[in-house]
Enzyme design. Sequence first.
Site, PDB file in Angstrom:
ATOM      1  N   LYS A 198       7.904  -2.712  36.128  1.00 47.98           N
ATOM      2  CA  LYS A 198       8.051  -2.742  34.679  1.00 47.98           C
ATOM      3  C   LYS A 198       7.437  -1.478  34.128  1.00 47.98           C
ATOM      4  CE  LYS A 198       7.008  -5.719  30.790  1.00 47.98           C
ATOM      5  NZ  LYS A 198       6.271  -6.924  30.415  1.00 47.98           N
ATOM      6  N   LYS A 251      12.893  -2.852  35.215  1.00 45.99           N
ATOM      7  CA  LYS A 251      13.001  -2.996  33.771  1.00 45.99           C
ATOM      8  C   LYS A 251      12.372  -1.801  33.099  1.00 45.99           C
ATOM      9  CE  LYS A 251      10.909  -5.829  30.288  1.00 45.99           C
ATOM     10  NZ  LYS A 251       9.847  -6.745  30.010  1.00 45.99           N
TER      11      LYS A 251
HETATM   12  C1  PBG Z   1       6.287  -9.055  27.758  1.00 43.77           C
HETATM   13  C2  PBG Z   1       7.713  -8.691  27.863  1.00 43.77           C
HETATM   14  C3  PBG Z   1       8.311  -7.561  27.301  1.00 43.77           C
HETATM   15  C4  PBG Z   1       9.672  -7.675  27.521  1.00 43.77           C
HETATM   16  C5  PBG Z   1       9.870  -8.847  28.260  1.00 43.77           C
HETATM   17  N1  PBG Z   1       8.636  -9.451  28.465  1.00 43.77           N
HETATM   18  C6  PBG Z   1       7.831  -6.449  26.513  1.00 43.77           C
HETATM   19  C7  PBG Z   1       6.548  -5.807  26.510  1.00 43.77           C
HETATM   20  O1  PBG Z   1       5.966  -5.463  27.533  1.00 43.77           O
HETATM   21  O2  PBG Z   1       6.125  -5.629  25.380  1.00 43.77           O
HETATM   22  C8  PBG Z   1      10.691  -6.707  27.029  1.00 43.77           C
HETATM   23  C9  PBG Z   1      12.052  -7.180  26.957  1.00 43.77           C
HETATM   24  C10 PBG Z   1      12.944  -6.382  26.113  1.00 43.77           C
HETATM   25  O3  PBG Z   1      12.581  -5.327  25.543  1.00 43.77           O
HETATM   26  O4  PBG Z   1      14.086  -6.813  25.975  1.00 43.77           O
HETATM   27  N2  PBG Z   1       5.538  -9.115  28.875  1.00 43.77           N
HETATM   28 ZN    ZN Z   2       3.383  -9.569  28.187  1.00 44.50          ZN
END
Ligand code: PBG
Ligand code: ZN
Length: 324
Positions: A198, A251
């Site tokens: 991520k 992601k």
């Molecule tokens: C939180 C989380 C995030 C997303 C999914 N779970 C964002 C973040 O780290 O702020 C992002 C998903 C998206 O942007 O569609 N842990």
């Molecule tokens: Zn989170």
Amino acid sequence: MFPERRMRRVRSRTIQPLLCETTLSKNDLVAPLFVDETAKAPVAIESMPGQSRYPVDMIAAVAGDLYERGCRAVLLFGIPAFKDEAATSAYDSEGIVQQAVRRVKAAYPKMVVITDVCACEYTSHGHCGIVGSTRCGDKDLLNDESLLLMNRIALSHAEAGADIVAPSCMLDGMVASIRGALDKEGYEDVLIMSYSTKFSSALYGPFREAAASGFSFGDRTTYQMNPANGREAYLESQLDYEEGADILMVKPAGPYLDVLADIATLGIPVAAYQVSGEYAMIKAAAERGWIKEKETVLETLTCIKRAGADLIITYFARDVCGWL
Ligand code: PBG
Ligand code: ZN
């Protein structure tokens, strides 16, 4: 002696489909859904046209509509009425996601229900776990304290009937810790889809509006990955694989297809998350008539699959099911 080898473009439209290397299918898609404990009616998400936060008593109907269209998996995010420093509402058996899981599974037992296991929607400070002073003196996420919290959240989702839990906070040792907690309580068959790679991305902006999960101090660069680091991304995924993840995830998706292709070589299923910012960019340009929405969406998703994704989490899932 030999005829010269030439590039041979197949011009026949009749033959072309036979040679197509990558086919997008409804079975590949996962639709993210937002369940909001404070909502009485759907609340449109401004920066994500076409997406809403739904009250829990509507969530089975929303999932049912997806199911009827051929979309067989949802990823649930909760927006709780109550937040505190310890994210207690995240593991409440009557919490918003736990209720939503039970409703969807009761109405559509064959719908695959995936839950996001994280604390940022449930903490008053908006960070993904337990915050405190670290050794460097800064206020930051505490790894091991947060692991215990993730175990409790994942377990409460499994108890509610989730098929797959998806921890998204990028803690060290997160997959092994959750696997242990689930197995101990007899949930060996609940899968773990790890947000193993991520990136700390600007493309999450619209999601933070959608999930009310922006943070009150600092940022997430201490636990999310630097977009510049591909080898580190591979290693992170390899560790999650070794800890027992069933599905890995990259992601955002589009800008990270090289990373995705590398990670696919590990051999277990890989998910790609086409995130809120990727959705918003396509929507915004299409609204202005600058690009064609359907063509752009199908192209981006096909390319994500070509790079090696086995499944794709996308806010376009509902539309794509109508197009395919
Ligand atoms: C939180 C989380 C995030 C997303 C999914 N779970 C964002 C973040 O780290 O702020 C992002 C998903 C998206 O942007 O569609 N842990
Ligand atoms: Zn989170």
